[in-house]
Motif scaffolding. Structure first.
Motif, PDB file in Angstrom:
ATOM      1  N   MET A 159     -76.099  63.459  33.285  1.00 62.01           N
ATOM      2  CA  MET A 159     -76.250  64.084  31.962  1.00 62.01           C
ATOM      3  C   MET A 159     -74.966  63.912  31.178  1.00 62.01           C
ATOM      4  O   MET A 159     -73.940  63.506  31.729  1.00 62.01           O
ATOM      5  N   SER A 160     -75.046  64.230  29.893  1.00 68.06           N
ATOM      6  CA  SER A 160     -73.839  64.251  29.064  1.00 68.06           C
ATOM      7  C   SER A 160     -73.558  65.684  28.636  1.00 68.06           C
ATOM      8  O   SER A 160     -74.463  66.420  28.243  1.00 68.06           O
ATOM      9  N   MET A 161     -72.300  66.052  28.764  1.00 69.80           N
ATOM     10  CA  MET A 161     -71.857  67.362  28.245  1.00 69.80           C
ATOM     11  C   MET A 161     -70.906  67.051  27.074  1.00 69.80           C
ATOM     12  O   MET A 161     -69.873  67.675  26.899  1.00 69.80           O
ATOM     13  N   GLY A 162     -71.281  66.023  26.305  1.00 74.31           N
ATOM     14  CA  GLY A 162     -70.345  65.426  25.329  1.00 74.31           C
ATOM     15  C   GLY A 162     -69.732  64.198  25.968  1.00 74.31           C
ATOM     16  O   GLY A 162     -69.505  63.185  25.322  1.00 74.31           O
ATOM     17  N   ASN A 163     -69.474  64.293  27.262  1.00 68.55           N
ATOM     18  CA  ASN A 163     -68.957  63.178  28.068  1.00 68.55           C
ATOM     19  C   ASN A 163     -69.900  62.958  29.265  1.00 68.55           C
ATOM     20  O   ASN A 163     -70.658  63.858  29.640  1.00 68.55           O
ATOM     21  N   PRO A 164     -69.872  61.742  29.841  1.00 66.30           N
ATOM     22  CA  PRO A 164     -70.856  61.420  30.886  1.00 66.30           C
ATOM     23  C   PRO A 164     -70.513  61.990  32.272  1.00 66.30           C
ATOM     24  O   PRO A 164     -69.364  61.914  32.703  1.00 66.30           O
ATOM     25  N   HIS A 165     -71.536  62.538  32.927  1.00 66.63           N
ATOM     26  CA  HIS A 165     -71.344  63.135  34.253  1.00 66.63           C
ATOM     27  C   HIS A 165     -72.422  62.685  35.227  1.00 66.63           C
ATOM     28  O   HIS A 165     -73.596  62.552  34.853  1.00 66.63           O
ATOM     29  N   ALA A 196     -68.053  57.242  34.140  1.00 66.12           N
ATOM     30  CA  ALA A 196     -68.582  58.606  34.279  1.00 66.12           C
ATOM     31  C   ALA A 196     -67.633  59.466  35.096  1.00 66.12           C
ATOM     32  O   ALA A 196     -66.833  58.958  35.897  1.00 66.12           O
ATOM     33  N   ASN A 197     -67.714  60.765  34.869  1.00 64.16           N
ATOM     34  CA  ASN A 197     -67.034  61.744  35.716  1.00 64.16           C
ATOM     35  C   ASN A 197     -67.940  61.987  36.920  1.00 64.16           C
ATOM     36  O   ASN A 197     -69.149  62.179  36.759  1.00 64.16           O
ATOM     37  N   ILE A 198     -67.346  61.984  38.110  1.00 63.52           N
ATOM     38  CA  ILE A 198     -68.133  62.040  39.349  1.00 63.52           C
ATOM     39  C   ILE A 198     -67.840  63.351  40.082  1.00 63.52           C
ATOM     40  O   ILE A 198     -66.688  63.632  40.432  1.00 63.52           O
ATOM     41  N   THR A 199     -68.892  64.136  40.319  1.00 56.93           N
ATOM     42  CA  THR A 199     -68.696  65.439  40.976  1.00 56.93           C
ATOM     43  C   THR A 199     -69.512  65.530  42.264  1.00 56.93           C
ATOM     44  O   THR A 199     -70.664  65.078  42.317  1.00 56.93           O
ATOM     45  N   LEU A 200     -68.882  66.103  43.289  1.00 55.88           N
ATOM     46  CA  LEU A 200     -69.599  66.464  44.519  1.00 55.88           C
ATOM     47  C   LEU A 200     -69.886  67.958  44.429  1.00 55.88           C
ATOM     48  O   LEU A 200     -68.984  68.743  44.095  1.00 55.88           O
ATOM     49  N   ALA A 201     -71.115  68.350  44.716  1.00 55.43           N
ATOM     50  CA  ALA A 201     -71.480  69.764  44.560  1.00 55.43           C
ATOM     51  C   ALA A 201     -72.269  70.245  45.761  1.00 55.43           C
ATOM     52  O   ALA A 201     -73.236  69.598  46.184  1.00 55.43           O
ATOM     53  N   THR A 221     -58.625  65.264  40.105  1.00 56.44           N
ATOM     54  CA  THR A 221     -57.900  66.336  39.425  1.00 56.44           C
ATOM     55  C   THR A 221     -58.171  67.631  40.174  1.00 56.44           C
ATOM     56  O   THR A 221     -59.084  67.703  41.001  1.00 56.44           O
ATOM     57  N   LEU A 222     -57.379  68.653  39.866  1.00 54.66           N
ATOM     58  CA  LEU A 222     -57.565  69.912  40.581  1.00 54.66           C
ATOM     59  C   LEU A 222     -58.805  70.651  40.096  1.00 54.66           C
ATOM     60  O   LEU A 222     -59.374  71.454  40.825  1.00 54.66           O
ATOM     61  N   ALA A 223     -59.227  70.375  38.861  1.00 56.74           N
ATOM     62  CA  ALA A 223     -60.415  71.053  38.324  1.00 56.74           C
ATOM     63  C   ALA A 223     -60.916  70.311  37.098  1.00 56.74           C
ATOM     64  O   ALA A 223     -60.136  69.627  36.442  1.00 56.74           O
ATOM     65  N   CYS A 224     -62.209  70.449  36.800  1.00 61.83           N
ATOM     66  CA  CYS A 224     -62.781  69.809  35.605  1.00 61.83           C
ATOM     67  C   CYS A 224     -63.852  70.730  35.022  1.00 61.83           C
ATOM     68  O   CYS A 224     -64.875  70.981  35.664  1.00 61.83           O
ATOM     69  N   GLY A 225     -63.593  71.250  33.834  1.00 59.87           N
ATOM     70  CA  GLY A 225     -64.480  72.241  33.224  1.00 59.87           C
ATOM     71  C   GLY A 225     -65.825  71.677  32.809  1.00 59.87           C
ATOM     72  O   GLY A 225     -66.878  72.296  33.050  1.00 59.87           O
ATOM     73  N   SER A 226     -65.813  70.501  32.165  1.00 58.04           N
ATOM     74  CA  SER A 226     -67.097  69.942  31.719  1.00 58.04           C
ATOM     75  C   SER A 226     -67.948  69.566  32.926  1.00 58.04           C
ATOM     76  O   SER A 226     -69.184  69.658  32.883  1.00 58.04           O
ATOM     77  N   ALA A 227     -67.300  69.176  34.031  1.00 53.14           N
ATOM     78  CA  ALA A 227     -68.049  68.869  35.263  1.00 53.14           C
ATOM     79  C   ALA A 227     -68.669  70.139  35.841  1.00 53.14           C
ATOM     80  O   ALA A 227     -69.785  70.117  36.376  1.00 53.14           O
ATOM     81  N   ALA A 228     -67.950  71.258  35.722  1.00 51.39           N
ATOM     82  CA  ALA A 228     -68.518  72.534  36.184  1.00 51.39           C
ATOM     83  C   ALA A 228     -69.767  72.855  35.365  1.00 51.39           C
ATOM     84  O   ALA A 228     -70.794  73.290  35.916  1.00 51.39           O
TER      85      ALA A 228
END
Ligand SMILES: N[C@H](CCC[C@H](N)C(=O)O)C(=O)O
Length: 301
Positions: A159-165, A196-201, A221-228
């Motif tokens: 999805m996009s939160m303004g930026n790609p995830h 894209a920003n890549i998140t493990l959840a 990075t230590l944290a990413c708000g848009s990824a959250a």
């Protein structure tokens, strides 16, 4: 026009942010300045939030966002909270409206010091995320890495939160994955024409998720708000949780939580969390040469 401007080194859950005050100027923080600032350990950062004069009526500022590799980002949740804290400290105001390339962001500083940012509506259309291939359902796309019959990571929600995830759902500790190795492969995968920003959840309860992110243009990075935000929305969208969750950012130092609500009434995503000021200085936005304010111990580069 003076050659230097004021900046603050701040962080949001450890996400390293430089807030640069470009108000009253026509120039921009250059990519070269970003790369130079990132090369020094004291000013190494994940994102620069450059505050410019407002361009639209009813907004407080235009914000330009740069990643530490000098590329532009369209959204940065942790950085937006830092901007709110800096401007609230300066003006005494509590409520702000910002404009970025991705649109309008409303934000408020609460009495306990935490900050909520309305990150706007999520976007699910494959060509707007953007993905390279047409997917009718972007909540689970065909993409995997690792052995074909036993992939390490597969079927992300995008999805996009303004930026790609892209959010990969995992069923064990997110820190046990070699994200430093898989991150660059996935960030630059041909499926993501704008990377894209890549998140493990890992979903740990109907109201909590633990995450770790490899950021586009910034790496681990230590944290990413848009990824959250992207994780919370994707979890609700796929029936893994409700619309209100706590995101435990595993890599944050100290460990921290972002509360995310994907609001039913208007489809907006509200992110709430802390911001922290570290020190201030001045910087040349063209070259990145900087110095720390005297009162905090003189140092110049
Ligand atoms: N740290 C940021 C995200 C930066 C996004 C950037 N890496 C990109 O999309 O290029 C955040 O808190 O939302």
């Amino acid at each position: 026009m003076s050659t230097t401007v004021e900046f603050a080194k701040m962080n949001g859950l450890g996400n390293k942010i430089l807030v640069v005050d470009m108000r009253g100027r026509a120039d921009k923080v250059t990519s070269a300045a970003a790369v130079a600032l990132n090369a020094h350990p004291d000013t190494a950062f994940d994102q620069i939030m450059a505050i410019h004069d407002p361009r639209a009526q009813g907004t407080d500022a235009w914000i330009d966002i740069l990643n530490c590799d000098g590329s532009k980002a369209q959204a940065c949740g942790n950085g937006t909270r830092c901007v709110v804290q800096a401007l609230a400290a300066e003006t005494g105001k509590k409520v702000f409206t910002f404009q970025t390339v991705a649109g309008i962001l409303n934000a408020v500083e609460h009495d306990d010091g935490t900050i909520s940012v309305d990150m706007g509506k999520p976007v699910f259309d494959w060509d707007k995320i953007p993905l390279a291939e047409e997917f009718h359902d972007t909540s689970r796309i065909e993409l995997q890495i690792g052995p074909i019959d036993s992939p390490v990571l597969h079927s992300p929600s995008t999805m996009s939160m303004g930026n790609p995830h892209a959010v990969f759902w995992v069923d064990r500790d997110v820190m046990s994955f070699d994200l430093a190795r898989f991150g660059p492969l996935l960030e630059n995968h041909p499926m993501f024409p704008e990377r894209a920003n890549i998140t493990l959840a890992q979903v740990t309860s109907p109201v909590s998720i633990t995450t770790r992110t490899w950021e586009r243009g910034a790496g681990l990075t230590l944290a990413c708000g848009s990824a959250a935000c992207a994780t919370a929305v994707s979890a609700a969208r796929t029936g893994r949780t409700g619309r209100k969750v706590d995101i435990h950012v595993a890599s944050a130092k100290p460990p921290g939580v972002l509360s995310i609500e994907w609001r039913e009434r208007d489809d907006h995503v509200i992110m709430t969390g802390p911001a922290e000021w570290e020190w201030s200085g001045t910087v040349d936005p063209a070259t990145g040469s900087w110095s720390r304010d005297q009162a905090q111990g003189a140092e110049a580069r």
